[in-house]
Design a protein around this motif. Structure first.
Motif: not given
Length: 311
Positions: A121-140
Motif C-alpha cells: 500500500a505504501f508502494d502504491r501511495f508513493i507511486a501515485i501521490c509522489n511519483p517523481l520521488r518514487y525511485a529515490s524513496i523505494l531504493t533496494p
C-alpha cells in the motif's frame, strides 16, 4: 516430580478437526484441497521465478509481490499437510510441540502477510501521490530493511504465544475446531487461567492487523484524494487500475482474518461450520488467489509469464 510432569506434558496430543459429519466423503473433499495446494505452490513459485529472472521486473512493486509470494508459500506449506493428513489418511493427532510449532509459523507468517500488504500500500501511495520521488524513496537497500523489519516484528510479537501456552496444563477435551493449530483454539483446551493469553492475543491483533489495516485505509484515502485532483479522467482510471490487484489481496486477507478473530473471541454461539469455513478461507484462499489476481491484472507480469511458458 519434574520428570513426571515433563512426561505428561510431552504426551499431550491434540485432535485436529475436518468437516464434521462428512467422514464418509473425506477422500472426495481432499481433491479440491490437493488442487488448491498444488495451485498455490506452483502459482507463487512462478511469480518468484519470473521476478527473479526478468531484470525488467526488478522494481519495488514486484519485489513486494515476491515478498507476498514467499509468505503465501510459507502459509501453504505450514497448513496444507495437516489438512490433507486428515482427509487422506484420517490422521487427526498432533503432538503438543508439533502443534506449537505449526501455530508459531501460521501466526507469524500471517502477520508477515499483513505487513507486506501494508508495504505494498505504501508502494502504491508513493507511486501515485509522489511519483517523481518514487525511485529515490523505494531504493533496494530501503526495501530490504522494510522487509527485515516486517519479519522481525512478526516473529517478536508471535514468539511469546507458544511460550505462554507451555505454562499451562491440558486436562480438557483436546479436540481443536480447525485442521491446524491456532492460538485462540489451543488456549481454550487449557485447564488454567488463560486471561493473560487472551489479553496478549488481542494486543497482538490490534498492533498488527488492526494498525496495518488502518494505515492501508489511510493510504487509499490519500490515493483517492490525489487521483480525484487529476484533471484527466483517463489518467485517473489508469492510476486506480494499478491498485486493483492490491485491493483484492487486502480484502481477501483482512475480511477472513478479522472475521475469524471476532468469531473466536465473541461468537460463542456461532455455527461451528462457519468457524471451519472461515478458517479455511483465512489461510488457503489468499495464497491461492493472490498469484492469479496479480497475473491477470498486471499486464507486464502476464506478458512475461506467457513469454516464458509459450516459447
Amino acid at each position: 516430580m519434574s520428570a513426571v510432569n515433563d512426561t505428561k506434558f510431552n504426551s499431550v496430543v491434540f485432535l485436529l478437526t475436518g468437516i464434521p459429519g462428512k467422514e464418509n466423503i473425506h477422500l472426495w473433499i481432499a481433491i479440491p484441497f490437493c488442487l488448491m495446494y498444488v495451485t498455490s505452490i506452483v502459482g507463487n513459485s512462478v511469480i518468484l521465478f519470473i521476478v527473479k529472472t526478468d531484470p525488467s521486473l526488478h522494481e519495488p512493486m514486484y519485489i513486494f509481490l515476491s515478498m507476498l509470494a514467499i509468505t503465501d508459500l510459507g502459509l501453504s506449506i505450514a497448513t496444507i499437510p495437516t489438512i490433507l493428513g486428515i482427509y487422506l489418511f484420517n490422521s487427526r493427532g498432533i503432538s503438543l510441540n508439533a502443534c506449537f510449532a505449526q501455530m508459531f509459523f501460521v501466526h507469524s507468517l500471517s502477520k508477515m502477510e499483513s505487513s507486506v500488504l501494508l508495504l505494498m500500500a505504501f508502494d502504491r501511495f508513493i507511486a501515485i501521490c509522489n511519483p517523481l520521488r518514487y525511485a529515490s524513496i523505494l531504493t533496494p537497500p530501503r526495501i530490504a530493511k522494510m522487509g527485515l523489519v516486517a519479519v522481525l516484528r512478526s516473529v517478536a510479537v508471535i514468539l511469546p504465544l507458544p511460550i505462554l501456552l507451555k505454562r499451562f496444563r491440558y486436562c480438557r477435551d483436546n479436540v481443536l475446531s480447525h485442521s491446524y493449530c491456532l492460538h485462540q483454539d489451543v488456549m481454550k483446551a487449557a485447564c488454567s487461567d488463560i486471561s493473560v493469553n487472551s489479553i496478549y492475543g488481542l494486543f497482538v491483533k490490534v498492533i498488527t492487523v488492526g494498525l496495518d489495516s488502518f494505515l492501508i485505509f489511510l493510504s487509499y484515502v490519500m490515493i483517492v484524494k490525489t487521483v480525484l485532483s487529476v484533471a484527466s479522467h483517463t489518467e485517473s482510471l489508469r492510476a486506480l487500475n494499478t491498485c486493483v490487484s492490491h485491493l483484492c489481496a487486502v480484502l481477501l486477507f483482512y475480511i477472513s482474518d478479522i472475521g475469524l478473530a471476532l468469531i473466536h473471541r465473541f461468537g460463542n454461539n456461532s455455527s461451528h461450520m462457519l468457524q471451519i469455513i472461515l478458517g479455511y478461507v483465512y489461510l488457503l484462499v489468499p495464497p491461492l488467489m493472490n498469484p492469479i489476481v496479480y497475473s491477470v491484472k498486471s499486464k507486464h507480469l502476464r506478458e512475461r509469464i506467457i513469454r516464458v511458458f509459450v516459447k
